[in-house]
Design a protein around this motif. Structure first.
Motif, PDB file in Angstrom:
ATOM      1  N   ILE A 188       0.856  -1.184   0.000  1.00 48.06           N
ATOM      2  CA  ILE A 188       0.000   0.000   0.000  1.00 48.06           C
ATOM      3  C   ILE A 188       0.894   1.236   0.000  1.00 48.06           C
ATOM      4  O   ILE A 188       1.675   1.453   0.924  1.00 48.06           O
ATOM      5  N   GLY A 189       0.782   2.007  -1.067  1.00 51.30           N
ATOM      6  CA  GLY A 189       1.569   3.228  -1.195  1.00 51.30           C
ATOM      7  C   GLY A 189       2.745   3.028  -2.131  1.00 51.30           C
ATOM      8  O   GLY A 189       3.470   2.037  -2.035  1.00 51.30           O
ATOM      9  N   ALA A 190       2.913   3.972  -3.043  1.00 53.98           N
ATOM     10  CA  ALA A 190       4.009   3.884  -4.016  1.00 53.98           C
ATOM     11  C   ALA A 190       4.863   5.141  -3.947  1.00 53.98           C
ATOM     12  O   ALA A 190       5.295   5.681  -4.965  1.00 53.98           O
ATOM     13  N   GLY A 191       5.083   5.620  -2.711  1.00 48.58           N
ATOM     14  CA  GLY A 191       6.095   6.658  -2.505  1.00 48.58           C
ATOM     15  C   GLY A 191       7.457   5.966  -2.486  1.00 48.58           C
ATOM     16  O   GLY A 191       7.605   4.822  -2.930  1.00 48.58           O
ATOM     17  N   GLY A 251       1.070   4.203   6.521  1.00 49.89           N
ATOM     18  CA  GLY A 251       1.021   4.342   7.966  1.00 49.89           C
ATOM     19  C   GLY A 251      -0.089   5.236   8.480  1.00 49.89           C
ATOM     20  O   GLY A 251      -0.040   5.695   9.610  1.00 49.89           O
ATOM     21  N   SER A 252      -1.116   5.459   7.668  1.00 53.76           N
ATOM     22  CA  SER A 252      -2.249   6.280   8.125  1.00 53.76           C
ATOM     23  C   SER A 252      -3.369   5.370   8.616  1.00 53.76           C
ATOM     24  O   SER A 252      -3.358   4.150   8.379  1.00 53.76           O
ATOM     25  N   SER A 253      -4.356   5.983   9.276  1.00 49.61           N
ATOM     26  CA  SER A 253      -5.522   5.205   9.720  1.00 49.61           C
ATOM     27  C   SER A 253      -6.172   4.515   8.532  1.00 49.61           C
ATOM     28  O   SER A 253      -6.543   3.340   8.591  1.00 49.61           O
ATOM     29  N   GLU A 254      -6.289   5.272   7.435  1.00 43.11           N
ATOM     30  CA  GLU A 254      -6.980   4.737   6.263  1.00 43.11           C
ATOM     31  C   GLU A 254      -6.219   3.563   5.659  1.00 43.11           C
ATOM     32  O   GLU A 254      -6.802   2.534   5.309  1.00 43.11           O
ATOM     33  N   SER A 255      -4.903   3.738   5.543  1.00 47.15           N
ATOM     34  CA  SER A 255      -4.133   2.666   4.903  1.00 47.15           C
ATOM     35  C   SER A 255      -4.097   1.420   5.787  1.00 47.15           C
ATOM     36  O   SER A 255      -4.190   0.294   5.294  1.00 47.15           O
ATOM     37  N   LEU A 256      -3.999   1.619   7.088  1.00 47.86           N
ATOM     38  CA  LEU A 256      -3.973   0.457   7.986  1.00 47.86           C
ATOM     39  C   LEU A 256      -5.321  -0.246   8.007  1.00 47.86           C
ATOM     40  O   LEU A 256      -5.399  -1.475   8.037  1.00 47.86           O
ATOM     41  N   PRO A 300      -7.066 -14.141   6.560  1.00 38.13           N
ATOM     42  CA  PRO A 300      -7.134 -14.617   7.944  1.00 38.13           C
ATOM     43  C   PRO A 300      -5.793 -15.248   8.322  1.00 38.13           C
ATOM     44  O   PRO A 300      -5.227 -16.026   7.559  1.00 38.13           O
ATOM     45  N   GLY A 301      -5.297 -14.879   9.495  1.00 33.47           N
ATOM     46  CA  GLY A 301      -4.000 -15.396   9.919  1.00 33.47           C
ATOM     47  C   GLY A 301      -2.831 -14.701   9.254  1.00 33.47           C
ATOM     48  O   GLY A 301      -1.674 -15.052   9.522  1.00 33.47           O
ATOM     49  N   GLY A 302      -3.110 -13.720   8.405  1.00 33.62           N
ATOM     50  CA  GLY A 302      -2.053 -13.020   7.682  1.00 33.62           C
ATOM     51  C   GLY A 302      -1.433 -11.900   8.493  1.00 33.62           C
ATOM     52  O   GLY A 302      -1.767 -11.689   9.669  1.00 33.62           O
ATOM     53  N   GLU A 303      -0.543 -11.196   7.831  1.00 34.31           N
ATOM     54  CA  GLU A 303       0.232 -10.179   8.549  1.00 34.31           C
ATOM     55  C   GLU A 303       0.213  -8.849   7.805  1.00 34.31           C
ATOM     56  O   GLU A 303       0.407  -8.811   6.584  1.00 34.31           O
ATOM     57  N   VAL A 304      -0.034  -7.808   8.568  1.00 36.22           N
ATOM     58  CA  VAL A 304       0.115  -6.449   8.039  1.00 36.22           C
ATOM     59  C   VAL A 304       1.442  -5.921   8.560  1.00 36.22           C
ATOM     60  O   VAL A 304       1.654  -5.830   9.773  1.00 36.22           O
ATOM     61  N   GLN A 305       2.311  -5.607   7.657  1.00 34.33           N
ATOM     62  CA  GLN A 305       3.638  -5.132   8.050  1.00 34.33           C
ATOM     63  C   GLN A 305       3.655  -3.614   7.893  1.00 34.33           C
ATOM     64  O   GLN A 305       3.431  -3.094   6.785  1.00 34.33           O
ATOM     65  N   VAL A 306       3.891  -2.923   8.975  1.00 44.47           N
ATOM     66  CA  VAL A 306       3.830  -1.461   8.945  1.00 44.47           C
ATOM     67  C   VAL A 306       5.235  -0.926   8.687  1.00 44.47           C
ATOM     68  O   VAL A 306       6.080  -0.895   9.578  1.00 44.47           O
TER      69      VAL A 306
END
Lengths: 381, 529
Positions: free
Chosen positions: A198-201, A279-284, A293-299
């Protein structure tokens, strides 16, 4: 000879926060950042070296600092006044070495002995003595009064922080090595299965490049990248994204790629690995929507104060995991990848220190203005 | 006596010509001396005693015993009917299907037949909403059959309720609804708005499975369908369907086909200017046009869309015939052509088309960009017999806003198709090979098709294939007034005005091209000599 200094001035900090919230980047003109004459810093110990920065990048955490939107969590990890700038390519004074700085301040740089458990195992980014030792508190070089930072004509570094730049690598390429090392670190959790970035900066693109570099041998699922602006979309495609879409389109793409069903706005399946480079509320929140399910969001993108609906995290046993900085070997990989993907081209514009408000304004709107990385150029005084 | 259709050569006294632009209209000035407007015939008179005509057809079928002779107590009877894609706009109540089915049910009741199922033959189209079923069949039929589970909609993904009838000599498998296949008699109630429909296409598509449809609904087949609305022998699609029809006739259940035709009285009085030739517009027509177009411009698109989809058309039945499928269909075709055929001399360099708010695949819904392509190149371009109105390599100019808007309930896979497939390719053959299977087998689309009101996952491919011949035939396709990025995604060229479009077209057809404008509404088939 001058440097940019960020001071503890509460009124100006409040002004920066207001201005930066209204218009990202405006904190530079009203906040506690100012251009001051260079000052010779005392060496924390004899082994420390003086550096003359050549290029120093402006990253998202710098912008958050300048705009006063960074979390108060960092207050005890910062010593004022400090000179920002941690993405640095510099010359070592008195030598012909050109180096990239590893800005993380670990036990070794702080003169702490014995080193902590994390540093002992090379996990300098997880240093357990981060605010202590014989230098002032500082998360990294660029947030520490004792070391100075890259947005200047002189700064200090411990020898353990230096990575020599090969002669054939341009300064523009070298200044991308530090953020690339972050991306290399992030990409180490790549599973080869369906992955969303998420995000292409800068961080999103570099993480994509790092994944692409390993993907040939590991890939089983597509890498989907969300991008907002045409140049970001083009670069994401060039750097190996299978799918580039807008944030609005993301759930549909993930649903289609993972054969998911849908209830409400929530996918029943999803991508096992979501890398949030915003790293925003929206992106998270969107990360939680599309993670399996059982996956991971890496910040990977530095979050601030966010508001999240976490019921799906509980119900689907997903994890949110931070991803900060790197280990020293990540810089070696980063050097190689910067060369392989010709990432010096991502440095879109450079500014002299005296034009810092323009530079920060440009960096704050880099995507919209078709830019990726903005840097300060100290090569001509 | 209604006037036949005719070709009007544009001269200096010709007023601007009416074009549809989705949920609005425009008047366009066509170049003098090299443009022609093809006007449809005026609506044929409707049958005066419709119920009497239906009863007569049932009792005097073609090449078939009268219906009462085919009915017996204890038999298993299935009545299938055309779905919501016909007619357009929806007709005023009572719908023809209601009248025909009520007449059939009277005979069925008299014969003491109890085991009667009524099935909406929707193929891979979306399931009809309750209000649509009630509109098509009437409350009496709906309330009598639906609560008892004897009125339902065909499910092309319910593999327990599909059965294979046989295979053609080309290897095409005919797989249809099991209830229909196991019936002692299947009565099909059809509406023929265009010559493409009806005949063997009714059951072999309306009650078929995806596997069956996938034999002929392909990019290659539609590219080789050189006469979708004209001569069957030039249509690869129809040749395949007729082969399947032969299998159905030889190995399937006994059939009783009921076909009906409509006149082209498509719009109510408040839109009377639509059906008129522009030079015959009265002051009231001009004022109405101005009022309607200005008023529509002030409304949000959703309100405009609702207004148009709420239209109930006054069109009415011009013929009804029943009996053996082939025999019935030949009579139907003759009647359709009597209403729609217009003799036209030769082809032109450019064909202009106004694209309306509705196509067969978006009743009460959004005319999304894929359907704009389908309506323009799939339907209107194909409204010819013998050869297309535009020469091969010529230019097709369409007018439509082509907004990037989709109905997520009806067209969920269309959204992904637009974002995923069209960004990869617009070639119908390539997309068929690369993408079709994924969409056809997507469990979510299947779920939405089976339980919601969504078109089948593969349907956007079929809509795209429908335009395959037109896409291949045209040297360039231009959309006037469309959202430029969306138009480009379709592989077409955007233009702001008709003059701009002619300028853009000059790259392909030169500075003095000849132009045909197909004046829709109403429906017409250009018999190009």
């Amino acid at each position: 000879m001058s440097r940019l200094v960020f001071s503890r001035k509460p009124a100006r900090f409040a002004a920066a926060r207001l201005a930066g919230t209204l218009m990202p980047g405006r904190g530079a003109s009203v906040g506690p950042l100012s251009l001051e004459p260079d000052e010779t810093l005392p060496l924390p110990s004899p082994e420390w070296l003086r550096l003359r920065p050549r290029l120093a990048g402006i990253c998202g955490s710098d912008l958050a600092t300048v705009d006063g939107t960074a979390s108060a969590y960092f207050d005890p990890l910062v010593s004022y006044p400090f000179t920002p700038g941690h993405e640095v390519v510099a010359d070592v004074v008195g030598t012909d070495r050109r180096v990239v700085v590893v800005p993380v301040l670990s036990c070794i740089t702080r003169g702490i002995s014995p080193v902590c458990h994390a540093c002992e195992h090379g996990h300098i980014h997880l240093c357990e003595r981060v605010a202590f030792g014989h230098i002032e508190p500082g998360l990294q070089t660029g947030f520490c009064e004792s070391t100075g930072g890259g947005w200047s004509h002189e700064m200090l570094a411990h020898p353990s922080q230096l990575v020599d730049v090969p002669a054939d690598l341009s300064d523009e390429a070298a200044v991308m090595v530090e953020p690339m090392a972050c991306a290399v670190h992030a990409a180490q959790r790549y599973t080869g299965k369906e992955t969303v970035i998420i995000g292409a900066g800068t961080l999103g693109l570099l993480t994509l490049a790092a994944i692409t570099a390993t993907r040939d041998r590991e890939r089983t699922g597509p890498v989907v990248v969300t991008a907002r602006y045409p140049d970001q979309k083009r670069l994401a495609k060039e750097l190996g994204a299978d799918v580039v879409c807008s944030t609005d389109e993301l759930p549909r793409w993930v649903r289609s790629a993972t054969g998911s069903l849908v209830f409400g706005d929530q996918l029943t399946c999803g991508a096992p690995h979501v890398i949030d480079c915003v790293g925003s509320s929206e992106s998270l929140q969107q990360s939680l929507q599309v993670v399996a399910p059982g996956g991971e969001v890496q910040v990977v993108g530095m979050p601030g104060n966010v508001h999240l609906e976490l019921t799906s995290l509980w119900h689907r046993e997903t994890a949110i995991r931070g991803c900060y900085a790197y280990r020293r070997p990540d810089f070696d990989t980063a050097l190689e990848l910067v060369r392989r993907f010709d990432l010096g081209r991502l440095v879109s514009a450079t500014y002299s220190l005296k034009d810092y408000t323009d530079a920060i304004g440009h960096a704050a709107h880099a995507g919209r203005r078709g830019a990726v990385k903005i840097a300060f150029d100290m090569r001509s005084n | 006596m209604p006037r036949p259709g005719f070709v009007h050569e544009v001269d200096r006294s010709t007023p601007p010509v009416l074009f549809w632009r989705g949920e609005n209209f425009s008047l366009e000035k066509l170049p003098v001396g090299r443009s022609r407007v093809i006007y449809p015939p005026e609506p044929l008179p409707a049958i005066k005693d419709i119920d009497g005509a239906i009863r007569h057809a049932l009792l005097n079928p073609h090449d078939q015993d009268p219906l009462p002779a085919l009915l017996f107590p204890g038999m298993k009877l299935t009545i299938a009917f055309d779905d919501v894609s016909l007619p357009l706009p929806k007709m005023r109540r009572p719908d023809i299907r209601q009248r025909v089915i009520e007449a059939v049910l009277d005979l069925v009741a008299a014969a003491g037949v109890d085991d009667v199922h009524i099935i909406a033959a929707l193929g891979l189209h979306r399931r009809m909403h309750e209000y649509e079923l009630r509109h098509a069949l009437g409350d009496r039929v709906y309330d009598a059959f639906h609560p008892r589970g004897m009125l339902y909609q065909h499910d092309a993904e319910d593999h327990d309720n599909l059965t294979i009838i046989g295979t053609t000599d080309h290897g095409e498998v005919l797989e249809i609804n099991k209830r229909a296949a196991d019936s002692d008699l299947v009565i099909y109630v059809n509406i023929n708005s265009v010559s493409m429909d009806g005949g063997w296409k009714s059951i072999t598509t309306g009650l078929a499975s995806y596997r069956c449809l996938s034999h002929h609904h392909t990019g290659e087949t539609l590219q080789n369908t050189k006469s979708l609305m004209g001569h069957r022998e030039h249509s690869a699609l129809h040749k395949s369907i007729w082969r399947l029809g032969k299998v159905l006739r030889d190995h399937g259940p006994k059939l009783f086909q009921i076909e009906s035709t409509l006149n082209t009285d498509m719009f109510p009085e408040q839109f009377s200017f639509i059906n008129k030739r522009e030079w015959e517009w009265t002051a009231k027509d001009r004022a109405t046009y101005l009022g309607v177009t200005k008023g529509l411009n002030m409304l949000p698109v959703k309100a405009r869309r609702k207004m148009f989809h709420d239209i109930q058309s006054p069109h009415q039945m011009t013929s009804v015939q029943a009996g053996e499928t082939s025999a019935v269909h030949e009579i139907t075709l003759a009647k359709v052509f009597e209403q729609q055929l217009v003799p036209v001399e030769g082809q032109t360099d450019i064909l202009t088309l106004g694209i309306p708010f509705v196509s067969p695949y978006n009743p009460d819904s959004v005319m999304n960009p894929v359907l704009v392509m389908c309506m323009g190149l799939g339907y209107l371009f194909n409204m010819y017999r013998n050869k297309p109105l535009v020469r091969e390599g010529g230019v097709i100019i369409m007018t439509h806003p082509t907004y990037r808007d989709f109905n997520p309930v009806h067209h969920p896979s269309y959204i992904d198709f637009f974002e995923q497939v069209l960004t990869d390719t617009t070639d119908p053959v390539v997309m068929g090979q690369k993408w079709e299977k994924q969409y056809a087998e997507d469990e979510w689309y299947r779920h939405l098709y089976r339980t919601g009101n969504a078109y089948h996952g593969v349907h956007p491919f079929y809509a795209w294939y429908w335009g395959a011949h037109g896409q291949q035939h045209a040297g360039k396709v231009i959309i006037v007034g469309g959202d430029a990025p969306t138009v480009r995604r379709l592989g077409f060229t955007p233009a702001s005005t008709m003059d701009d479009a002619f300028e853009i077209a000059s790259d392909v057809v030169g500075r003095t091209p000849t132009i045909s404008h197909l004046h829709v509404p109403s429906l017409l088939v250009a018999d190009v000599q």
